[in-house]
Design a protein around this motif. Structure first.
Motif, short mmCIF file in Angstrom:
data_model
loop_
_atom_site.label_atom_id
_atom_site.label_comp_id
_atom_site.label_asym_id
_atom_site.label_seq_id
_atom_site.Cartn_x
_atom_site.Cartn_y
_atom_site.Cartn_z
N UNK A 235 -0.21 -2.56 7.76
CA UNK A 235 -0.11 -1.14 7.41
C UNK A 235 -0.09 -0.29 8.68
N UNK A 236 -0.90 -0.64 9.66
CA UNK A 236 -0.87 0.06 10.95
C UNK A 236 0.51 -0.06 11.59
N UNK B 216 0.84 -1.19 0.00
CA UNK B 216 0.00 0.00 0.00
C UNK B 216 0.88 1.24 0.00
N UNK B 217 0.61 2.15 -0.92
CA UNK B 217 1.38 3.40 -0.99
C UNK B 217 0.76 4.43 -0.04
N UNK B 218 1.62 5.13 0.68
CA UNK B 218 1.17 6.19 1.59
C UNK B 218 2.28 7.21 1.74
N UNK B 219 1.90 8.35 2.31
CA UNK B 219 2.91 9.37 2.62
C UNK B 219 2.56 10.02 3.94
N UNK C 28 3.00 2.93 12.75
CA UNK C 28 3.54 3.00 14.11
C UNK C 28 5.06 3.09 14.10
N UNK C 29 5.71 2.30 13.25
CA UNK C 29 7.17 2.32 13.18
C UNK C 29 7.67 3.69 12.73
N UNK C 30 7.02 4.28 11.73
CA UNK C 30 7.40 5.62 11.28
C UNK C 30 7.18 6.66 12.38
N UNK D 74 -6.52 -5.83 12.55
CA UNK D 74 -6.82 -4.81 11.55
C UNK D 74 -7.71 -3.74 12.20
N UNK D 75 -7.73 -2.56 11.59
CA UNK D 75 -8.62 -1.48 12.03
C UNK D 75 -9.81 -1.47 11.08
#
Length: 135
Positions: A89-90, A2-5, A94-96, A131-132
């Protein structure tokens, strides 16, 4: 994948609550929470760290980072009125956010006796269990 920013970093709380950093092992309490923006493909990850000894709290750091999921990838997470953000993805969020908190804490404690306090490695898989599901 999944792409995110990351679209935002917010310092919610920072406080040094003691005059001296005791030369003893500190306890660290960690909280991780997520919020979903109803108007878009955005998730905020909130982390809070409290450092203490048996006698007193020494320092608090709370931040949140906002993430925007790419529109095409967000559509894949939607099924009707329900959106499911996968656990993996969560964990990335969290890591970031924890890494960002480490940098903020380093800057905020620079030139103080608390600069040697660190946020140790955290296995977010042990904290984020599901999952959320929204909707």
């Amino acid at each position: 994948m999944t792409k995110f920013r990351m679209i935002g970093i917010h310092l919610d709380q920072f406080a040094i609550l003691a005059n001296n950093n005791p030369n003893e092992v500190l306890d660290m309490n960690t909280e991780i929470n997520f919020k979903y923006a109803e108007n878009g493909e955005k998730i905020a990850c909130f982390v809070k760290f409290e450092f203490s000894t048996e006698q007193q709290k020494l320092m608090i750091l709370a931040i949140n980072c906002e993430f925007e999921i790419h529109k095409d990838d967000f559509k894949k997470l939607q099924k009707g009125e329900t959106v499911t953000i996968p656990k993996e993805l969560l964990e990335f969020f969290a890591v970031h956010t924890i890494g960002t908190a480490r940098g903020i804490m380093f800057c905020k404690t620079e030139s103080t006796q608390f600069n040697n306090v660190i946020i140790p490695p955290i296995n977010v898989s042990d904290i984020i269990r599901n999952d959320m599901v929204i909707g």
